[in-house]
Design an enzyme around this catalytic site. Structure first.
Site, PDB file in Angstrom:
ATOM      1  N   ASP A 148       0.680 -11.378 -47.573  1.00  0.00           N
ATOM      2  CA  ASP A 148       0.641 -10.041 -48.153  1.00  0.00           C
ATOM      3  C   ASP A 148       1.699  -9.896 -49.243  1.00  0.00           C
ATOM      4  OD1 ASP A 148       2.574 -10.188 -46.041  1.00  0.00           O
ATOM      5  OD2 ASP A 148       2.768  -8.006 -46.099  1.00  0.00           O
ATOM      6  N   GLU A 158       4.117  -8.741 -43.556  1.00  0.00           N
ATOM      7  CA  GLU A 158       5.569  -8.919 -43.661  1.00  0.00           C
ATOM      8  C   GLU A 158       6.194  -7.874 -44.560  1.00  0.00           C
ATOM      9  OE1 GLU A 158       9.514 -10.333 -44.890  1.00  0.00           O
ATOM     10  OE2 GLU A 158       7.792  -9.895 -46.181  1.00  0.00           O
TER      11      GLU A 158
END
Length: 374
Positions: free
Chosen positions: A73, A132
């Site tokens: 991400d 994250e």
């Protein structure tokens, strides 16, 4: 063989802004399956922080077990880019695109490194999350629970965060400070400013609370960590009128703390300060992660030796910067972080040097080789 620049470009082309996957995990899974990894992926969580797609991939068996952890991400791109942030483009010697540095480039480099070493002792695995950069509630923690259910526990773990400051390989992280956010609310009694005896103004009490907290010296640091710091990040009363004593006053603070503290102890201290000045005051807290330290040893030596062989640099061992998912993974095994130069992470026109992607692949391949020698 896998070209890390081509693979990083494919990943950048996936607009995987947390918690969106946008095909990034499929790109990773395809590359890993092609080089002999068994891949498991699953969705975790629900809205608004999910669902999040996670991946665990493994090749080989038995010990030693060396793991790489990373995330697919990215943070939002924002306006003002010179080119489409999710259309990878090479200009000069740089590959541009959101996630080039943080951290699709490192993920691509590690996969490319693993492709060079098809036969190895022990177990090589990748722990990749799509959560994250966000709340981190359905990502690495969900992966760790999945691994625990199956009795999977690495011996050593490398996290591919962009730790290099000025040149690739100048810095690795052997620990991180913890982080806790707190929300303080001090209630009062609303009233007319001309009749203060009929009201109870919470603002002076909040000011006294914040003054005491602002003057609190948590520690002076230690060998590996800088001093802990408390920062007041918001003060809010929201009173639109000039003739009203407010009924409530609020503040928010963040503490970044070293391994001399535990998050719960810091929250309790703040609660005691609030109670002294405002007995009806409340404190809500969220501990994002505890401080951790991986004492210099075999893992840090594996990484620094590989860096030195590739670049000639003597990497600095550091605990500076923000938090990462290493704060969770440190519960499993020794963890260090090492990756690309961080100068453009989270910035407009994020970019990585093409040469650094190839050099990082070389270093990761060296680390894998020596980590799996037993």
């Amino acid at each position: 063989m896998i070209d890390p620049v081509a693979l990083a470009s494919r990943l950048i082309a996936c607009p995987s802004v947390t918690p969106e996957d946008a095909g990034a995990i499929d790109v990773i899974a395809e590359a890993l399956e092609a080089i002999g990894f068994t891949v498991h992926s699953f969705w975790a969580g629900d809205t608004p922080d999910g669902p999040v797609r996670n991946l665990f991939a493994t090749r080989g068996q038995g010990g030693p077990h060396f793991a790489f952890a990373g995330h697919s991400d990215v943070v939002p791109a924002g306006p003002g880019w010179g080119t489409d942030p999710f259309t990878p483009v090479i200009r000069g010697d740089l590959l541009h695109g959101r996630g080039a540095v943080d951290m699709k480039g490192a993920v691509a480099a590690f996969i490319a490194a693993a492709a060079r070493i098809p036969d190895h002792q022990g177990t090589l695995s990748l722990i990749i999350t799509g959560d994250e950069e966000g709340p981190a509630t359905h990502g690495t923690l969900a992966l760790m629970a999945w691994m625990e259910e199956r009795g999977i526990r690495p011996d050593l773990c490398l996290v591919g965060e962009p730790t290099s400051a000025h040149r690739l390989g100048d810095t690795i992280k052997i620990g991180r400070r913890g982080s806790v956010n707190m929300w303080i609310e001090v209630p009062g009694t609303q009233g007319h400013v001309a009749y203060p005896h009929l009201a109870d103004n919470p603002a002076p009490r909040l000011i006294r609370i914040l003054n005491e907290l602002d003057g609190w010296t948590l520690d002076t640091g230690n060998r590996w960590f800088q001093p802990s710091n408390l920062e007041i990040t918001d003060i809010a009363i929201g009173n639109p009128a000039t003739n009203i004593i407010p009924g409530v006053a609020r503040a928010r603070l963040n503490i970044r703390f070293n391994d001399a503290h535990r998050g719960a102890d810091l929250v309790e201290h703040v609660r005691q300060v609030v109670a002294r000045h405002a007995p009806r005051g409340t404190v809500e807290a969220r501990i994002s992660g505890e401080a951790f330290l991986t004492e210099p040893g075999r893992l840090s030596t594996l990484v620094t030796d590989a860096i030195h062989r590739a670049t000639g640099l003597e990497a600095e061992l550091s605990t500076s910067g923000g938090t990462s998912d290493a704060r969770f993974l440190s519960r499993l095994c020794p963890v260090v972080e090492f990756g690309l130069c961080n100068a453009t992470m989270h910035k407009l026109d994020e970019a990585v040097a093409v040469a650094d992607l190839h050099a990082l692949t070389d270093i990761y391949a060296d680390i894998i080789t020596h980590a799996l020698q037993g």
